[in-house]
Design a protein around this motif. Structure first.
Motif, short mmCIF file in Angstrom:
data_model
loop_
_atom_site.label_atom_id
_atom_site.label_comp_id
_atom_site.label_asym_id
_atom_site.label_seq_id
_atom_site.Cartn_x
_atom_site.Cartn_y
_atom_site.Cartn_z
N THR A 50 44.24 40.31 31.23
CA THR A 50 43.85 41.24 32.29
C THR A 50 42.60 40.75 33.01
OG1 THR A 50 44.82 43.12 31.11
CG2 THR A 50 43.14 43.61 32.76
N PHE A 51 41.59 40.37 32.24
CA PHE A 51 40.35 39.90 32.86
C PHE A 51 40.56 38.60 33.63
CE2 PHE A 51 37.18 42.17 29.79
CZ PHE A 51 37.63 43.39 30.27
N LYS A 52 41.41 37.73 33.10
CA LYS A 52 41.70 36.47 33.78
C LYS A 52 42.38 36.74 35.12
CE LYS A 52 44.29 32.16 33.18
NZ LYS A 52 45.25 31.42 32.30
N THR A 53 43.34 37.66 35.12
CA THR A 53 44.02 38.02 36.36
C THR A 53 43.05 38.62 37.37
OG1 THR A 53 46.13 38.35 35.22
CG2 THR A 53 45.86 39.44 37.36
N LEU A 54 42.19 39.51 36.90
CA LEU A 54 41.20 40.14 37.77
C LEU A 54 40.28 39.09 38.39
CD1 LEU A 54 39.80 42.61 38.97
CD2 LEU A 54 38.51 42.81 36.81
N THR B 139 44.01 44.16 39.73
CA THR B 139 44.85 44.29 38.52
C THR B 139 46.16 44.99 38.84
OG1 THR B 139 43.77 46.38 37.93
CG2 THR B 139 42.85 44.35 36.98
N LYS B 140 46.50 45.10 40.13
CA LYS B 140 47.71 45.82 40.53
C LYS B 140 48.97 45.26 39.89
CE LYS B 140 46.07 47.44 45.06
NZ LYS B 140 46.30 47.39 46.53
N LYS C 205 51.70 47.14 32.49
CA LYS C 205 51.35 46.69 31.15
C LYS C 205 50.15 47.44 30.59
CE LYS C 205 53.15 42.02 31.84
NZ LYS C 205 52.85 40.56 31.78
N MET C 206 49.65 48.43 31.34
CA MET C 206 48.48 49.19 30.93
C MET C 206 48.86 50.62 30.54
SD MET C 206 45.58 48.26 33.74
CE MET C 206 45.08 46.58 34.11
N MET C 207 48.12 51.20 29.61
CA MET C 207 48.25 52.63 29.35
C MET C 207 47.71 53.37 30.56
SD MET C 207 46.84 54.84 26.08
CE MET C 207 48.17 54.33 24.99
N LYS C 208 48.40 54.42 30.95
CA LYS C 208 48.00 55.17 32.13
C LYS C 208 46.81 56.08 31.84
CE LYS C 208 51.41 53.34 34.37
NZ LYS C 208 51.86 52.41 33.34
N PHE C 209 46.12 56.47 32.91
CA PHE C 209 44.93 57.32 32.81
C PHE C 209 45.20 58.58 31.98
CE2 PHE C 209 42.12 60.61 34.77
CZ PHE C 209 40.89 60.06 34.44
#
Length: 284
Positions: free
Chosen positions: A244-248, A254-255, A260-264
């Motif tokens: 995630t950090f690499k993509t950012l 991070t769109k 692949k992320m847990m939602k708010f």
């Protein structure tokens, strides 16, 4: 259910994931695990960003356990490495952990500073020196049958399987509730350990570690009572965060990772936000 009752079930194996903070413990509880293991490897990595190489202190281990036991209602076994000192230190450690609600310890016979059981270059102390620590831990639990002492030996790598089995038998005779022979290298070694040591046994499943990676059903068939997966959560979370950090960094967003992320809302549910908002409204 207490840890001792979980271990007393016939024809069953207790699968325990490794946790390293209150959040991973909470996740383990919510997905349905009945007991959890505080990994020293994971604690060292998450608290200090350092390897499992003897850097953790007794205070860091106990305080991490305190945070975890406050967050969940399932039994926690704590990896206490070599006990951080002599039999008196071990006694204090066991008493402190009982007071905060922990349900057991893994106590190993390595030379301090220790290292991860699947690393090279391990050394072990004399078995009689370890036995004094083990007896201290057993005395400190004060006949509390719900607090489990797991005696771990790392003798296999430096001294061979016969010495490791000899120590495992001896530690069980002294009064350890469970025996853990670390890092057997083959299925044959695992079978030999299970055949020769009369008592509940731990199998340590580390991805790409020295020991064959078996399923919990396969371990039960071999005769093991606890299937430990200490680093699965740590490695998975480190991989996800790194990606995630690499993509950012590379894309400025991070769109592409949203699925692949847990939602708010899901995360807020995980940490019981609604409960505390209800409490807040009650006292307005």
């Amino acid at each position: 259910m207490s840890l001792s009752k979980l271990l007393s079930r016939q024809n069953d194996i207790l699968v325990m994931p490794g946790v390293y903070d209150a959040l991973t413990a909470k996740i383990a509880e919510q997905v349905g695990f009945e007991a959890i293991f505080q990994t020293g490897y994971g604690t060292s990595a998450s608290l200090l960003a350092l390897p499992d190489f003897g850097f953790l202190s007794i205070t860091e281990t106990v305080e991490n356990a305190r945070r975890i036991t406050r967050a969940v209602d399932i039994p926690l076994i704590v990896d206490v490495d070599t006990g951080y000192g002599n039999p008196l230190t071990v006694s204090k450690l066991v008493n402190d952990l009982q007071r905060i609600g922990a349900s057991g310890i893994f106590l190993e016979d390595q030379v301090w500073p220790k290292r991860c059981g699947h690393m090279m270059g391990k050394e072990v102390i004399d078995s009689q020196e370890y036995i004094q620590k083990l007896r201290s831990a057993i005395d400190a639990k004060k006949q509390n049958s719900d607090f489990i002492i797991v005696a771990r030996t790392d003798a296999m790598a430096p001294l061979g399987i016969e010495e490791a089995i000899k120590r495992g038998k001896l530690y069980r005779e002294i009064g350890a509730d469970v025996v853990f022979v670390e890092a057997p290298r083959s299925l044959e070694d695992m079978k030999k350990i299970a055949d020769q040591i009369d008592g509940p046994l731990v199998a340590n499943m580390i991805e790409e570690g020295m020991t064959p990676n078996l399923t919990s059903a396969e371990l039960l068939e071999l005769g093991y009572k606890i299937a430990l997966f200490p680093l699965s959560g740590l490695y998975s979370s480190a991989f996800a965060i790194f990606e995630t950090f690499k993509t950012l960094k590379e894309t400025g967003t991070t769109k592409t990772l949203k699925d692949k992320m847990m939602k708010f809302k899901e995360f807020n549910k995980l940490v019981s936000l609604d409960k505390y908002m209800t409490m807040e409204n009650k006292y307005v």
